[in-house]
Write a protein that holds these residues in place. Structure first.
Motif, PDB file in Angstrom:
ATOM      1  N   PRO A 209       0.836  -1.208   0.000  1.00  8.69           N
ATOM      2  CA  PRO A 209       0.000   0.000   0.000  1.00  8.69           C
ATOM      3  C   PRO A 209       0.871   1.258   0.000  1.00  8.69           C
ATOM      4  O   PRO A 209       2.009   1.247   0.489  1.00  8.69           O
TER       5      PRO A 209
ATOM      6  N   ARG B  71      -8.936   4.564   9.139  1.00 10.66           N
ATOM      7  CA  ARG B  71      -8.881   4.523   7.668  1.00 10.66           C
ATOM      8  C   ARG B  71      -9.969   5.388   7.041  1.00 10.66           C
ATOM      9  O   ARG B  71      -9.726   6.146   6.092  1.00 10.66           O
TER      10      ARG B  71
ATOM     11  N   HIS C  61      -9.247   0.609  13.823  1.00 12.79           N
ATOM     12  CA  HIS C  61      -8.624   0.511  12.492  1.00 12.79           C
ATOM     13  C   HIS C  61      -9.543   1.101  11.430  1.00 12.79           C
ATOM     14  O   HIS C  61      -9.111   1.929  10.613  1.00 12.79           O
ATOM     15  N   ALA C  62     -10.806   0.691  11.435  1.00 16.22           N
ATOM     16  CA  ALA C  62     -11.750   1.178  10.431  1.00 16.22           C
ATOM     17  C   ALA C  62     -11.969   2.681  10.560  1.00 16.22           C
ATOM     18  O   ALA C  62     -12.027   3.404   9.556  1.00 16.22           O
TER      19      ALA C  62
ATOM     20  N   GLY D 220      -9.532  -6.217   9.691  1.00 17.22           N
ATOM     21  CA  GLY D 220      -9.850  -5.140  10.618  1.00 17.22           C
ATOM     22  C   GLY D 220     -11.241  -4.580  10.389  1.00 17.22           C
ATOM     23  O   GLY D 220     -11.991  -4.324  11.340  1.00 17.22           O
TER      24      GLY D 220
ATOM     25  N   GLN E 255      -5.305   6.924  -0.344  1.00 20.29           N
ATOM     26  CA  GLN E 255      -4.727   5.699   0.206  1.00 20.29           C
ATOM     27  C   GLN E 255      -4.847   4.607  -0.859  1.00 20.29           C
ATOM     28  O   GLN E 255      -5.944   4.131  -1.141  1.00 20.29           O
TER      29      GLN E 255
ATOM     30  N   VAL F 295      -4.382   0.927  -2.361  1.00 18.42           N
ATOM     31  CA  VAL F 295      -4.181  -0.494  -2.094  1.00 18.42           C
ATOM     32  C   VAL F 295      -4.586  -1.255  -3.350  1.00 18.42           C
ATOM     33  O   VAL F 295      -5.108  -0.694  -4.307  1.00 18.42           O
TER      34      VAL F 295
ATOM     35  N   ASP G 255      -5.959  -5.697   6.643  1.00 18.93           N
ATOM     36  CA  ASP G 255      -6.826  -4.534   6.431  1.00 18.93           C
ATOM     37  C   ASP G 255      -8.287  -4.966   6.383  1.00 18.93           C
ATOM     38  O   ASP G 255      -9.143  -4.430   7.112  1.00 18.93           O
TER      39      ASP G 255
ATOM     40  N   VAL H 275     -10.037  -1.455   0.181  1.00 23.09           N
ATOM     41  CA  VAL H 275      -9.717  -2.286   1.333  1.00 23.09           C
ATOM     42  C   VAL H 275      -8.924  -3.486   0.831  1.00 23.09           C
ATOM     43  O   VAL H 275      -9.342  -4.181  -0.096  1.00 23.09           O
TER      44      VAL H 275
END
Length: 577
Positions: free
Chosen positions: A145, A199, A195-196, A181, A215, A217, A178, A173
């Protein structure tokens, strides 16, 4: 038609012209530039990344150096054994050996010399775990990522955005910690919630300040990192440029004619042209001719994947191979209606294996082990649907499932379900009979199926179809559910369903090529100066789907192979011994 005497037009000289900017094309461009060649990438769309940018980003690359760094050292013959077992008569020794030799070295090259770095797929299993040589992890790699800000404004302008259907409000996601989470958050786990929240909060800030998610991924991280690598290597990237003809002189492809906003241009390629336009999943005529029930198909590829590369190659004498086990990389999809009239296409990759859901036909009967590969789900759905009936299935769940796991586009708590119910994407019934009537399913058949399934699922068994019998099945389930992480009864109403139809990630059928990725003519002789990679190339797996990432892994590997052949770099020796 191939242009032999190009019309007068501005001319630009390069060593290599790459047509298309997905993983295969960019891998070829970066590798060729690394070896000192002058390279241009021509992309018909206004952005780069192709279907790669909308993909999961994982690639099957057995024997890769990340696995070896983790202490996993497998013999190449183990990979051969597995591929022989899956591919059968479609096993091509020369191309398979080329791929197995190249894949680890390709990963090493990009990981050590470019902006593309990888993370290991330590727990990602091969799909057919009951066959000889099947792996239980470390054969896949995915892009690390990254943040789009780190890649630069030039990449930001060029990069295709995340596919909305495979994101949360545009936030990608990534499979692994990840995703775990986010799912833990839906179960009320404190660490998952943190975590969520972190993000999503960061994503909302990026939307407010940058107008897009930053972000990266999955496929956007792969495409973005490849673009950064290409620009760093001096590759010239030109978007909104459609290649209209190949230039061929004395039987050799020496360049292309392209249409730009400023008019036609000629681009010469002293070494050769690489076709990487994404195959033909959006070519309705070819799809109807080659796909079973081809008129009923929804591809996850961008609209530009319309067979332009195949048409160009055929004009130069190239041959399209259709003698594969399947013409396409099947994926079950659902159609998402939006209030603006647009219809989205959602790939059902991870929800089918979660406990508490089954797939049924109009009869109400199951037709496949839902936790098997996405390819198997669609192949079984097509085979089980009588001629004259629409190819479709329904993924059925209960109230507990939809609050714990995704069901297609519908997200678990705390995301509300009402938008999906209002649009008709989700169907709901207080009882199974009511749900069946809402979906056009036989009520008696569905009730009998669920009763039979529930009785065995309570014991963690699926005697009908063997769900949970392989490591791949179990990895896709929920490890907190025992004794079988893929099985739980459907008991608590109301019950929900989403309609599943045939889709694909792209085509497996494609141009005949040799082990150097050179396009072959009708006599299986290479057309000098013409290469095909990615989905433009007939897939090396022969139309089979032995593992996740068998589109991107070969795309990157044969892009690397083609570039080294163009640069006259000696082939790697011993890697596939």
């Amino acid at each position: 038609m191939t242009t032999r005497t190009p019309p007068t037009a501005p001319e630009h000289r390069y060593d290599v012209v790459v047509v298309g900017s997905g993983a295969g094309g960019l891998a070829a461009a970066v590798t060729a530039a690394h070896h000192g060649l002058r390279v241009v990438v021509l992309e018909r769309a206004a952005v780069c990344g192709g279907a790669t940018a909308w993909s999961g980003g994982w690639m099957w690359a057995p024997g890769n150096p990340l696995a070896r760094a983790d202490g996993v050292q497998e013999e190449t013959n183990t990979f051969r054994d597995y591929l022989r077992a899956v591919l059968g008569d479609h096993y091509e020794p020369a191309r398979i050996d080329a791929f197995l030799a190249a894949a680890p070295e390709m990963v090493r090259f990009f990981h050590e010399h470019t902006a593309l770095t990888f993370v290991p797929g330590a727990k990602i299993c091969d799909i057919y775990g009951d066959l000889p040589g099947a792996g239980t992890g470390h054969r896949s790699v995915g892009p690390a990522p990254t943040d789009l800000r780190r890649l630069g404004d030039d990449v930001t302008r060029l990069l295709r955005r995340q596919l909305y259907e495979t994101s949360f409000l545009g936030l990608g996601v990534m499979a692994g910690p990840d995703l775990a989470g986010f799912l833990a958050a839906s179960h009320g786990d404190v660490r998952g919630l943190l975590h969520a929240t972190r993000r999503v909060t960061r994503h909302l800030f990026d939307l407010a300040t940058k107008g897009r998610g930053m972000q990266l991924v999955n496929g956007t991280a792969l495409a973005g990192r490849l673009l950064r690598s290409a620009l760093d290597a001096g590759v010239h990237i030109q978007v909104s440029t459609a290649v209209t003809d190949l230039v061929q002189e004395d039987g050799r492809v020496t360049g292309v004619m392209a249409a730009t906003a400023d008019g036609p241009v000629r681009l010469t390629a002293a070494r050769g042209v690489v076709l990487a336009t994404g195959g033909f999943p959006q070519d309705e005529a070819r799809r109807r001719a080659l796909f079973p029930r081809g008129e009923q198909h929804w591809s996850l590829a961008p609209g530009e994947a319309d067979g332009a590369g195949a048409t160009l190659a055929e004009s130069a004498g190239g041959r399209l191979r259709t003698d594969l086990a399947s013409p396409a990389a099947w994926c079950p999809v659902s159609l998402v209606p939006y209030r603006n009239g647009r219809t989205g296409v959602f790939p059902h990759i991870m929800d089918r294996a979660k406990p508490g859901s089954i797939g049924v036909l109009r009869t109400g009967r199951r037709f496949v082990n839902e936790a098997n590969g996405y390819y198997d789900y669609v192949a079984a759905m097509i085979a089980a649907t009588p001629a004259g009936e629409p190819v479709q299935a329904w993924q059925i769940t209960d109230a507990r499932f939809v609050r714990r796991y995704p069901l297609g586009m519908a997200k678990p708590r705390p995301v509300p379900l009402f938008p999906y119910l209002r649009s008709g994407y989700l169907r709901r019934g207080r009882t199974l009979e009511e749900l069946a009537r809402a979906c056009g399913i036989d009520p008696a058949g569905l009730t009998a199926t669920v009763e039979e399934f529930n009785e065995a699922a309570r014991r963690g068994e699926d005697p009908a179809l063997g769900r949970g019998s392989t490591p791949f099945n179990r990895y896709g389930g929920d490890a907190s559910v025992t004794p079988n992480p893929t099985l739980a009864p459907l008991e608590k109403g109301p019950f929900y369903a989403v309609r599943i139809v045939p889709g694909s990630f792209g085509t497996f059928a494609g141009l005949a090529t040799d082990e150097h990725a050179r396009v072959l003519d009708g006599q299986d002789a290479p057309i000098h100066g013409l290469y095909a990679v990615g989905n433009d190339q007939a897939n090396v797996m022969g139309g089979h789907y032995p593992a996740g990432g068998v589109n991107l892994g070969p795309a990157m590997a044969f892009g690397w192979i083609a570039a080294r052949h163009l640069a006259d770099v000696p082939a790697e020796r011993g890697a596939a011994a």
